[in-house]
Enzyme design. Structure first.
Site, PDB file in Angstrom:
ATOM      1  N   ASP A  83       0.967  -1.232  -0.022  1.00  0.00           N
ATOM      2  CA  ASP A  83      -0.087  -0.147  -0.045  1.00  0.00           C
ATOM      3  C   ASP A  83       0.979   1.180   0.178  1.00  0.00           C
ATOM      4  OD1 ASP A  83       0.965  -0.292   2.715  1.00  0.00           O
ATOM      5  OD2 ASP A  83      -0.929  -1.109   3.251  1.00  0.00           O
ATOM      6  N   ASP A  85       1.504   5.031   1.603  1.00  0.00           N
ATOM      7  CA  ASP A  85       1.204   5.970   2.798  1.00  0.00           C
ATOM      8  C   ASP A  85       1.698   7.310   2.436  1.00  0.00           C
ATOM      9  OD1 ASP A  85      -0.139   4.013   4.142  1.00  0.00           O
ATOM     10  OD2 ASP A  85       1.708   3.273   5.082  1.00  0.00           O
ATOM     11  N   ASP A 162       9.447   3.564  13.557  1.00  0.00           N
ATOM     12  CA  ASP A 162      10.380   2.458  14.166  1.00  0.00           C
ATOM     13  C   ASP A 162      11.570   2.402  13.472  1.00  0.00           C
ATOM     14  OD1 ASP A 162       9.087   1.480  11.511  1.00  0.00           O
ATOM     15  OD2 ASP A 162       7.962  -0.131  12.553  1.00  0.00           O
TER      16      ASP A 162
HETATM   17  P1  ATP Z   1       4.046  -3.164   5.320  1.00  0.00           P
HETATM   18  O1  ATP Z   1       3.064  -2.299   4.726  1.00  0.00           O
HETATM   19  O2  ATP Z   1       4.850  -3.931   4.213  1.00  0.00           O
HETATM   20  O3  ATP Z   1       3.417  -4.267   6.083  1.00  0.00           O
HETATM   21  P2  ATP Z   1       5.058  -0.836   6.441  1.00  0.00           P
HETATM   22  O4  ATP Z   1       6.246  -0.382   7.110  1.00  0.00           O
HETATM   23  O5  ATP Z   1       4.372   0.263   5.445  1.00  0.00           O
HETATM   24  O6  ATP Z   1       5.278  -2.186   5.940  1.00  0.00           O
HETATM   25  P3  ATP Z   1       2.585  -0.129   7.945  1.00  0.00           P
HETATM   26  O7  ATP Z   1       2.189  -0.907   9.210  1.00  0.00           O
HETATM   27  O8  ATP Z   1       2.007   0.251   6.934  1.00  0.00           O
HETATM   28  O9  ATP Z   1       4.150  -0.727   7.933  1.00  0.00           O
HETATM   29  O10 ATP Z   1       3.139   1.326   8.680  1.00  0.00           O
HETATM   30  C1  ATP Z   1       3.645   2.352   7.922  1.00  0.00           C
HETATM   31  C2  ATP Z   1       4.808   3.157   8.430  1.00  0.00           C
HETATM   32  O11 ATP Z   1       4.327   3.675   9.867  1.00  0.00           O
HETATM   33  C3  ATP Z   1       5.852   2.187   8.811  1.00  0.00           C
HETATM   34  O12 ATP Z   1       6.824   2.317   7.845  1.00  0.00           O
HETATM   35  C4  ATP Z   1       6.448   3.043   9.901  1.00  0.00           C
HETATM   36  O13 ATP Z   1       7.262   4.198   9.597  1.00  0.00           O
HETATM   37  C5  ATP Z   1       5.281   3.470  10.818  1.00  0.00           C
HETATM   38  N1  ATP Z   1       4.901   2.715  11.636  1.00  0.00           N
HETATM   39  C6  ATP Z   1       3.897   1.704  11.680  1.00  0.00           C
HETATM   40  N2  ATP Z   1       3.815   0.981  12.853  1.00  0.00           N
HETATM   41  C7  ATP Z   1       4.578   1.545  13.462  1.00  0.00           C
HETATM   42  C8  ATP Z   1       4.916   1.333  14.885  1.00  0.00           C
HETATM   43  N3  ATP Z   1       4.475   0.156  15.506  1.00  0.00           N
HETATM   44  N4  ATP Z   1       6.056   2.066  15.517  1.00  0.00           N
HETATM   45  C9  ATP Z   1       6.861   2.826  14.853  1.00  0.00           C
HETATM   46  N5  ATP Z   1       6.278   3.321  13.716  1.00  0.00           N
HETATM   47  C10 ATP Z   1       5.416   2.498  13.035  1.00  0.00           C
HETATM   48 MG    MG Z   2       2.164  -0.282   4.704  1.00  0.00          MG
END
Ligand code: ATP
Ligand code: MG
Length: 457
Positions: A83, A85, A162
């Protein structure tokens, strides 16, 4: 003298109150790096066109707009992101005004969802994470973050994220990537590094430990030493996470196509036992390598199916994790005199209710897990109408796959599994033959009596 002492006390207590994160923040903020378009490989053609539209619309409305998080990280690797963001300095209400197809969601922190048919582009206003001033009010006594809802600037937004590789911002204004934390260098080196002090960051949100494992496996990155080390010590904190939040994380980890590796890493860091305590207990008390081989095989099968583009269900793997616990408890109940099918039903209920304390598995999933287990008993019934009824059970296929897995790993008779394989592809006549009561025993009995009679005659 007292005055001088107080002066020094003041100075030292000030620097004491700055935690490692503040220091890193102070350091790295001055080291912001901007990678121009020619210094990275992300192009707009790789992006969702809807995400591009959102970025441009925000820009045109006079706001800052960036792609951020997993999508930037994945695009840099040439992967197709799950996705997209977007981060912006526009408030959620301003985002809503800029788009007709926009809905605001979330109570704790308002987010804008811009809808394009089935695709949703999530737009988040820059968020400020904890600052030294209000950290006490926002952190639970075990260090968990309670509130996270103060708007801020991009410089603030960076520090709540994170991993460094998740904190890269793709700027639609000039197609550059903005990097406050050294994320680009870590990305090139294949390193997952928590931003700030790992222990503090895991305590704020222990789910980050699961994310560390998930990303390490997904990206093939290694964990930076202190990011890794803190997990061994802090893994038990996951027990404090609401069960509802863990279900989604578990699905993401195990249905990723790399379940084998994920499982091994989770076990290595002591994380698996916080998620599936009963399964971990059976693994630690294994006899003749069971259930380890059984679980490993289930994980392999699941990865294999995903690699072949086949569907996978969440309940299958979870039934495999807990099968040994169910069997052990059912056997104990049978030793106490309970009839087999009751013993299994009660064991299944007990194991599921213990499991849902750590991970809240939806009812429809626990129901399917229970069915997969209980159908194992019905495979033993091969005579009359019962096999036909089992064949038409909605959970037959999963239960049969489960039986095959048991047979392959020594937990069920191979002949039984083969019988069911044959029964499914057999024609009507063959099926009737297969399910007929064995004549031999009846025939044997009759001549035996006659033979005795005729001997006596
Ligand atoms: P994917 O979508 O492939 O699972 P992602 O990194 O995009 O990986 P998401 O859960 O969609 O993960 O979160 C988007 C962004 O928000 C992350 O890349 C990170 O920067 C931030 N984020 C998400 N969850 C956390 C958390 N628990 N603590 C800190 N930052 C977070
Ligand atoms: Mg994501």
């Amino acid at each position: 003298m007292k005055l001088i002492l107080n002066f020094f006390k003041k100075i030292f207590s000030r620097s004491d109150s700055l935690d490692a994160k503040d220091l890193t923040q102070a350091n790295s903020q001055s080291q912001v790096k901007v990678y121009s378009r020619s210094e990275h490989n992300i192009s707009r053609s790789q992006m969702s066109q809807n995400a591009v539209k959102v970025l441009y619309r925000l820009k045109k409305s006079g706001y800052e707009a960036y792609l951020v998080g997993g999508c930037v990280r994945d695009l840099l690797l040439g992967y197709e992101p799950k996705d997209f963001d977007v981060a912006t300095d526009a408030s959620p209400e301003q985002v809503k005004q800029a788009f007709r197809n926009c809905r605001l969601i979330g109570r704790r922190f308002r987010l804008a969802h811009v809808h394009f048919g089935r695709e949703i582009i999530e737009v988040a206003t820059f968020r400020s994470s904890d600052t030294a001033d209000n950290i006490e009010q926002k952190v639970h006594e075990d260090g968990r973050l309670l509130r996270d809802n103060v708007f801020g600037s991009i410089e603030d937004d960076v520090w709540r994220r994170d991993f460094t590789v998740n904190a890269l911002y793709y700027n639609i204004r000039d197609f550059s990537i903005i990097d406050y934390t050294g994320g680009m260098e870590d990305h090139t080196a294949g390193v997952l590094r928590l931003i700030g002090d790992p222990s503090t960051r895991y305590r704020e949100d222990p789910v980050r430990m699961l994310r560390a494992v998930r990303f390490a496996v997904k990206l093939g990155f290694s964990l930076e030493a202190s990011t890794e080390q803190a997990i061994f010590e802090l893994a038990p904190l996951l027990k404090g996470i609401p069960a509802a939040r863990l279900y989604d994380e578990v699905l993401k980890m195990f249905l990723s196509g790399k379940a084998v590796q994920t499982f091994e890493m989770l076990r290595h860091y002591g994380l698996f036992e916080t998620l599936f305590p009963q399964a971990d207990h059976s693994l630690n008390n294994e006899k003749n390598n069971f259930p380890k081989v059984f679980i490993a095989k289930a994980l392999e099968n699941s990865d294999q199916r995903i690699a072949e583009g086949k569907s996978v269900t969440p309940y299958f793997l979870m039934s495999a994790f807990l099968w040994e616990a169910v069997q052990e408890l059912a056997n104990e109940k049978m030793r106490q005199g309970e009839e087999e099918s009751f013993a299994y039903q009660h064991a299944a209920s007990h194991v599921l209710s213990a499991q849902t304390k750590s991970i809240s598995i939806p009812k429809r999933v626990t129901q399917s897990m229970r069915e997969v287990w209980l159908l194992q008993l019905r495979f033993e019934k091969q005579i009359g109408g019962r096999p036909y009824r089992l064949l038409s059970h909605p959970r037959f296929r999963a239960a049969y796959d489960f039986l095959l897995l048991r047979a392959e790993t020594g937990g069920a008779a191979m002949e039984l599994a083969e019988w069911w394989t044959k029964f499914q592809s057999a024609n009507d006549t063959e099926q009737r033959k297969m399910t007929r009561p064995p004549r031999k025993t009846k025939r044997k009995q009759k001549p035996k009596i006659k033979a005795v009679k005729s001997d006596n005659d």
